[in-house]
Design a protein around this motif. Structure first.
Motif, mmCIF file in Angstrom:
data_model
loop_
_atom_site.group_PDB
_atom_site.id
_atom_site.type_symbol
_atom_site.label_atom_id
_atom_site.label_comp_id
_atom_site.label_asym_id
_atom_site.label_seq_id
_atom_site.Cartn_x
_atom_site.Cartn_y
_atom_site.Cartn_z
ATOM 1 N N ASP A 109 0.828 -1.202 0.000
ATOM 2 C CA ASP A 109 0.000 0.000 0.000
ATOM 3 C C ASP A 109 0.860 1.249 0.000
ATOM 4 O O ASP A 109 0.549 2.236 -0.679
ATOM 5 C CB ASP A 109 -0.911 0.006 1.240
ATOM 6 N N VAL A 110 1.918 1.211 0.757
ATOM 7 C CA VAL A 110 2.803 2.376 0.763
ATOM 8 C C VAL A 110 3.390 2.598 -0.621
ATOM 9 O O VAL A 110 3.469 3.714 -1.118
ATOM 10 C CB VAL A 110 3.919 2.179 1.811
ATOM 11 N N CYS A 112 2.122 1.852 -3.367
ATOM 12 C CA CYS A 112 1.124 2.299 -4.332
ATOM 13 C C CYS A 112 0.866 3.792 -4.218
ATOM 14 O O CYS A 112 0.279 4.385 -5.118
ATOM 15 C CB CYS A 112 -0.195 1.556 -4.100
ATOM 16 N N ASN A 113 1.253 4.354 -3.159
ATOM 17 C CA ASN A 113 1.007 5.774 -2.964
ATOM 18 C C ASN A 113 1.900 6.555 -3.906
ATOM 19 O O ASN A 113 3.123 6.472 -3.828
ATOM 20 C CB ASN A 113 1.312 6.129 -1.509
ATOM 21 N N PRO A 114 1.295 7.312 -4.796
ATOM 22 C CA PRO A 114 2.127 8.010 -5.767
ATOM 23 C C PRO A 114 3.037 9.061 -5.123
ATOM 24 O O PRO A 114 4.020 9.477 -5.719
ATOM 25 C CB PRO A 114 1.111 8.674 -6.707
ATOM 26 N N PHE A 115 2.688 9.424 -3.935
ATOM 27 C CA PHE A 115 3.507 10.441 -3.284
ATOM 28 C C PHE A 115 4.707 9.847 -2.579
ATOM 29 O O PHE A 115 5.484 10.567 -1.952
ATOM 30 C CB PHE A 115 2.660 11.221 -2.273
ATOM 31 N N ASN A 117 8.166 8.143 -2.752
ATOM 32 C CA ASN A 117 9.278 7.846 -3.654
ATOM 33 C C ASN A 117 9.994 6.609 -3.172
ATOM 34 O O ASN A 117 10.476 6.587 -2.033
ATOM 35 C CB ASN A 117 10.267 9.011 -3.684
ATOM 36 N N GLN A 123 7.100 6.748 5.844
ATOM 37 C CA GLN A 123 6.539 7.589 6.886
ATOM 38 C C GLN A 123 5.029 7.471 6.947
ATOM 39 O O GLN A 123 4.364 8.299 7.530
ATOM 40 C CB GLN A 123 6.899 9.056 6.615
ATOM 41 N N SER A 124 4.544 6.451 6.351
ATOM 42 C CA SER A 124 3.091 6.332 6.286
ATOM 43 C C SER A 124 2.511 6.040 7.661
ATOM 44 O O SER A 124 2.986 5.174 8.388
ATOM 45 C CB SER A 124 2.734 5.208 5.320
ATOM 46 N N ARG A 125 1.478 6.754 7.967
ATOM 47 C CA ARG A 125 0.873 6.546 9.277
ATOM 48 C C ARG A 125 0.177 5.197 9.342
ATOM 49 O O ARG A 125 0.151 4.552 10.393
ATOM 50 C CB ARG A 125 -0.156 7.641 9.556
ATOM 51 N N ALA A 126 -0.380 4.813 8.239
ATOM 52 C CA ALA A 126 -1.066 3.523 8.244
ATOM 53 C C ALA A 126 -0.069 2.397 8.498
ATOM 54 O O ALA A 126 -0.337 1.457 9.248
ATOM 55 C CB ALA A 126 -1.772 3.300 6.907
ATOM 56 N N PHE A 127 1.076 2.530 7.872
ATOM 57 C CA PHE A 127 2.107 1.528 8.078
ATOM 58 C C PHE A 127 2.547 1.522 9.535
ATOM 59 O O PHE A 127 2.710 0.462 10.146
ATOM 60 C CB PHE A 127 3.287 1.842 7.152
ATOM 61 N N GLY B 300 -2.081 7.183 -10.515
ATOM 62 C CA GLY B 300 -1.429 7.807 -9.380
ATOM 63 C C GLY B 300 -0.538 8.960 -9.763
ATOM 64 O O GLY B 300 -0.483 9.990 -9.071
ATOM 65 N N LYS B 304 -0.830 12.651 -8.517
ATOM 66 C CA LYS B 304 0.267 13.242 -7.762
ATOM 67 C C LYS B 304 0.578 14.644 -8.270
ATOM 68 O O LYS B 304 0.722 15.595 -7.501
ATOM 69 C CB LYS B 304 1.498 12.355 -7.888
ATOM 70 N N ILE B 314 4.544 16.969 1.056
ATOM 71 C CA ILE B 314 4.399 15.653 0.457
ATOM 72 C C ILE B 314 3.898 14.651 1.483
ATOM 73 O O ILE B 314 3.100 13.762 1.169
ATOM 74 C CB ILE B 314 5.745 15.172 -0.124
ATOM 75 N N LEU B 315 4.366 14.802 2.658
ATOM 76 C CA LEU B 315 3.950 13.846 3.667
ATOM 77 C C LEU B 315 2.446 13.895 3.863
ATOM 78 O O LEU B 315 1.781 12.863 3.978
ATOM 79 C CB LEU B 315 4.652 14.168 4.997
ATOM 80 N N HIS B 319 -0.381 11.134 3.051
ATOM 81 C CA HIS B 319 -1.393 10.662 3.984
ATOM 82 C C HIS B 319 -2.782 10.797 3.389
ATOM 83 O O HIS B 319 -3.631 9.895 3.535
ATOM 84 C CB HIS B 319 -1.298 11.458 5.282
ATOM 85 N N TRP B 321 -3.509 10.639 0.376
ATOM 86 C CA TRP B 321 -3.663 9.549 -0.587
ATOM 87 C C TRP B 321 -4.020 8.254 0.097
ATOM 88 O O TRP B 321 -4.884 7.511 -0.343
ATOM 89 C CB TRP B 321 -2.364 9.389 -1.382
ATOM 90 N N GLU B 322 -3.330 8.002 1.173
ATOM 91 C CA GLU B 322 -3.616 6.753 1.874
ATOM 92 C C GLU B 322 -5.056 6.700 2.335
ATOM 93 O O GLU B 322 -5.692 5.652 2.309
ATOM 94 C CB GLU B 322 -2.707 6.625 3.099
ATOM 95 N N LYS B 328 -6.990 0.849 -2.579
ATOM 96 C CA LYS B 328 -5.557 0.628 -2.634
ATOM 97 C C LYS B 328 -5.097 0.105 -3.979
ATOM 98 O O LYS B 328 -4.339 -0.852 -4.070
ATOM 99 C CB LYS B 328 -5.150 -0.387 -1.550
ATOM 100 N N GLY B 330 -3.856 2.250 -6.321
ATOM 101 C CA GLY B 330 -2.940 3.175 -6.953
ATOM 102 C C GLY B 330 -3.597 4.113 -7.936
ATOM 103 O O GLY B 330 -2.925 4.820 -8.665
#
Lengths: 139, 778
Positions: A109-110, A112-115, A117, A123-127, B300, B304, B314-315, B319, B321-322, B328, B330
């Motif tokens: 999932d992390v 897949c997040n386009p943001f 890199n 740093q994903s909170r979900a993770f 995605g 983005k 970005i952070l 988030h 995005w999550e 999930k 993409g």
């Protein structure tokens, strides 16, 4: 039940590492670092044919008196390492597997997040919450 | 916290008060000091004030957010009216007078009052008009935005309320004043408060008909940064000149528009995260710019780029995005995109991002064009993580979304929730009556428990269980069987029967009963076994409702115990006909002989006899054996044939000596038969072997033996081979063959002996001839 969870990138630098007792972090970091050698050894012997035959779950990498280290490699050579405390009633293998499965899913999932890199620290909170859930179980 | 419905007047008043308390000009949080002062000014006791602060959630949050403030004000009004302070009363009490504050509010109120007429008098854009010129240029938006708010805050109390059909709660959602929503809705957007966004309005008027932008001032800094970025190509359709502005304004508009939306949609529905129609329309338009197909996905990378323009870190974008990428994958669907956009707007406006996606933002299949597509108004607001309001009742509101979930590809937890909900009583009852649940999810939770296969163990329970259709088909095959049993008496029928061991055993018992009422020799099991393999009797219809079948079932089950019921004759008839003739009179020993490979069966021997003349012969053969001594004479004619097998037959005859009287009758038959002299031996030999155990061998009537053998052999083929399947039958046949083997061996030796004798004779004769011949040679 883990005391330490680490995600290591393909180039063997850590993407994510977290330990529960924060005071002995350094020890766990060192443990994870040394376990990488074992992981490399396992994947080099196991996978002549790439991936298809190689199983993702590596199993117990090595035990020490205090804890056990388990490994898991994805198809993209991203490694997950879990350190569990030996004093805990020994976890069954499938429990460890399920932990790795959850890790893998969250990691996906992390990714897949386009943001995100690839190569950045995770740093994903979900993770984070998922890992916390895994680590809180034990303590 | 319960949602709060405010009337227009209340809305205006409260916002006014909020601004009054908002000394820090944060536009989001009223300073506690001011708030408390205000509350004290309400001339309520301290206890009440404390209670109010608790109820509104401020104590929980630690500060007075706008929603808390408004709730508190409402509660003050309620308290001042003398009503008990309760959260439910927030919405239920209608026509509540505005809370009255004694101190220091007067000027506020005065201003407020003064404002109204002014604003009302003004045209929609009147208040706007002065402003816009100031900020026409996109580039200056930031500065304007920064500047404007401050001076505007004073006057502004007015504007927000002005246009408003507004629902009070818009600000709730995004702290956006009900500035009145889209231009399309209300041109009269006199929102002096947010002048900077007027231009946005004007820009918007151009064409996308979006709301006038009004985001709370605090947002402006962020807007500033946001607008600074040069417009990206993806910011499209908006007014080209103010593309960036539009983006910002749109955002603000979007946020602001929520108020109108909300108001329009449902009353008393306070959900800070709800997307208003205007906003949604805006989002949809934005979506179209990226992906023209509304049912398609935004990849995605495109998303983005798009969201990066918002200048959020970005952070935080990560988030968002999550949170918004529900499945999930993409990519963003329209719903996901709207949710993401909404979150960005919220974040831009200073709202903290929730930890979990608010329910109102959950993707669901709603009619995009329908503003009321917002999910069924939840009775209370149940969203998590809203920074504005506490959401203790997230779970109750979850079910409200369940109806939408089945349509979507949900994450695991939603599936679980859904299924949990499905485990409500009504679905359970559905389950009972219907194996295939209408809701596939319930199938996961409640696997079909109904037992389909009536095992023999549960046969009787199944009898008792009378269910409907669902039991029918598994047991239906059985149902016809019992009747069949009673009706069919043909061998073939047995083959058709499905079998259970119980039924089979019952069958066996029945066989025993009918076959040999008196005999319990060791061969009976043999006979039983012979019966077994062929289709065991129909398994006792598990859930048979017919009493007859029930009876039969009971019969089957009780037969093993009772072994008394001859009524179950039905079974036996199906068995391959056995020498019934022998049953009645043939003694045990011979019965056993008969039993070799011959399943015993019904007692209807008379019936069977004509069917199986061979068997009759056989039985007669037995009888004949008994009568051996008497039949010698008759057998003489066969002596020739029997000569060679005399020895074998002799033993046979000995066996037959014990035969019943019936056997005597067989003698005549045997004489008629006498076909294969050699064939007989096996049978007689068999008999011999068998009865040798019981009787003493008595080599007597060879001719009889041969005849007997002939008859036996003749009958043998007639014996239905179907029973040969049985193990016992096989063993019997093996034994027979062995006997035949020995008989033949003996016969062979005898013949060899005779051959030798003959050869000797021949030699002697030749010698004599030779002796005589020399004279001829001469």
């Amino acid at each position: 039940m883990a005391v330490c969870v680490a995600v290591i990138a393909k180039e063997n630098y850590p993407l994510y590492i977290r330990s529960v007792p924060s005071q002995s972090e350094l020890k766990f970091h060192y443990t994870v670092h040394t376990s990488l050698d074992v992981v490399e050894e396992k994947i080099s012997t196991a996978g002549k044919a790439m991936a298809e035959q190689r199983e993702l779950y590596l199993g117990l990498l090595y035990p020490t008196e205090d804890y056990k280290v388990y490994g898991y490699v994805t198809n993209s050579k991203v490694k997950f390492v879990i350190v569990v405390d030996s004093s805990n009633t020994s976890l069954r293998d499938n429990e460890i597997r399920s932990m790795f499965r959850k890790l893998h899913n969250s990691f996906t999932d992390v990714m897949c997040n386009p943001f995100y890199n690839p190569g950045d620290p995770i740093q994903s909170r979900a993770f984070d919450s998922m890992v916390s859930a895994m680590m809180v179980q034990s303590s | 916290m319960e949602s709060l419905t405010l009337s227009d007047v209340e809305q205006k008043y409260y916002s006014d008060l909020f601004i009054y308390c908002d000394v820090d000009n944060t536009k989001k949080v009223a300073s506690n000091g001011k708030v408390l002062d205000l509350f004290r000014a309400a001339q309520l006791s301290n206890d009440v004030v404390l209670q109010i602060t608790e109820l509104c959630g401020a104590t929980r949050l630690g500060h007075f957010g706008r929603s808390q403030f408004y709730i508190a004000l409402k509660l003050i009004a309620i308290a001042q009216s003398g009503l008990p302070l309760r959260v439910e009363s927030l919405n239920s009490v209608k026509d509540l007078p505005l809370p009255r504050f004694v101190m220091g509010k007067n000027e506020q109120e005065a201003r407020h009052a003064a404002m109204y007429p002014d604003t009302e008098n003004q045209g929609p854009y009147s208040s706007v008009i002065p402003r816009p010129p100031g900020r026409v240029q996109p580039k200056k938006v930031s500065t304007h935005e920064v500047i404007q708010p401050c001076p505007d805050t004073t006057s502004p109390v007015v504007s927000p309320h002005q246009s408003p059909p507004t629902s009070p709660h818009t600000w709730r959602k995004h702290k956006r004043q009900a500035s009145g929503g889209a231009v399309e809705q209300q041109p009269a957007v006199a929102r002096a408060v947010w002048p900077p966004f007027r231009e946005a309005q004007s820009g918007l008027q151009l064409g996308d008909g979006l709301w006038s932008a009004h985001s709370p001032p605090p947002v402006q800094e962020s807007w500033v940064s946001f607008t600074d970025t040069p417009p990206s190509s993806t910011l499209p359709a908006m007014h080209p000149s103010s593309a960036q502005v539009q983006y910002t304004t749109v955002r603000t508009v979007a946020s602001a528009a929520t108020t109108n939306e909300i108001q329009r949609q449902a009353s008393g529905y306070d959900d800070p995260w709800k997307i208003t129609e205007e906003q949604r329309q805006y989002y949809i338009n934005q979506f179209k710019t990226i992906q023209s197909d509304l049912t398609g996905f935004i990849p995605g990378s495109a998303a983005k780029e798009f969201f990066t323009k918002s200048k959020l870190p970005i952070l935080e974008l990560s988030h968002i995005w999550e949170l918004s990428d529900f499945d999930k994958d993409g990519a963003l669907t329209l719903d996901e995109f709207c949710a993401a956009f909404h979150l960005v707007v919220a974040r831009k406006n200073g709202y903290d991002l929730p930890e979990k996606l608010p329910e109102s933002l959950m993707p669901k299949l709603i009619d995009l064009d329908d503003s009321a597509g917002v999910p069924e108004p939840a009775p209370e607001v149940g969203f998590s993580g809203s920074p504005v309001e506490v959401t203790p009742n997230k779970s109750p509101s979850m079910p409200s979304l369940n109806q939408n979930w089945p349509e979507l590809n949900q994450s695991n937890e939603q599936w679980e929730t859904f299924s949990e909900r499905s485990s409500s009583s009504q679905t359970l009852t559905q389950f009972d009556s219907n194996i295939a649940p209408a809701d596939p999810d319930t199938a996961i939770v409640h696997p079909v428990p109904i037992r389909m296969t009536p095992s023999k163990i549960h046969m009787q329970e199944m009898e008792l269980k009378r269910t409907g259709s669902d039991h029918a088909h598994p047991t239906s095959p059985l149902m016809p069987k019992p009747p069949e049993l009673s009706e069919e008496k043909k061998l073939a029928a047995t083959i058709k029967f499905p079998g259970t061991t119980v039924g089979r055993s019952a069958y066996f018992k029945i066989i025993i009963l009918d076959w040999n009422p008196g005999s319990h020799s060791g061969t009976s099991p043999e006979g039983l076994k012979a019966v077994a393999p062929p289709p065991p009797p129909p398994r006792p219809h598990a859930s048979h409702s017919r009493s007859s079948s029930l009876d039969m079932n009971r019969n089957f089950t009780t037969v093993p115990a009772a072994q008394q019921q001859a009524g179950v004759v039905a079974f036996p008839p199906a068995v391959p006909p056995r020498p019934l003739a022998t049953q009645t009179s043939v003694p045990h020993g011979h019965r056993s002989v008969d039993g070799d490979g011959l399943p015993a069966h019904a007692s209807t021997s008379p019936q069977q006899m004509p069917e199986q003349p061979n068997f009759a012969d056989f039985s007669q053969f037995q009888a004949f054996a008994v009568e051996q001594p008497a039949d010698d004479g008759e057998k003489q004619q066969e002596s020739v044939q029997v000569e060679k097998c005399a020895d074998a037959t002799g033993t046979m005859r000995a066996v037959k000596s014990e035969a019943q009287p019936e056997e005597r009758t067989t003698a005549t038959v045997n004489s008629a038969k006498g076909s294969t002299p050699l064939a007989p031996p096996p049978k007689p030999v068999r008999r011999r072997l068998k009865s040798e155990d019981e009787l003493r061998p008595d080599m007597e009537d060879h001719p009889q033996k041969s005849g007997v053998v002939a008859s036996v052999l003749a009958t043998q083929p007639s014996i239905p081979r179907s029973v040969g399947k049985d193990k016992k039958a096989i063993q019997a046949s093996i034994r027979r063959n062995k006997e035949t083997n020995t008989v033949l061996a003996r016969l062979n030796s005898e013949l060899q002996q005779q051959l030798k004798d003959l050869l000797e004779e021949r030699i002697s004769l030749e010698v004599q001839l030779e002796q005589l011949r020399p004279f001829s040679h001469l």
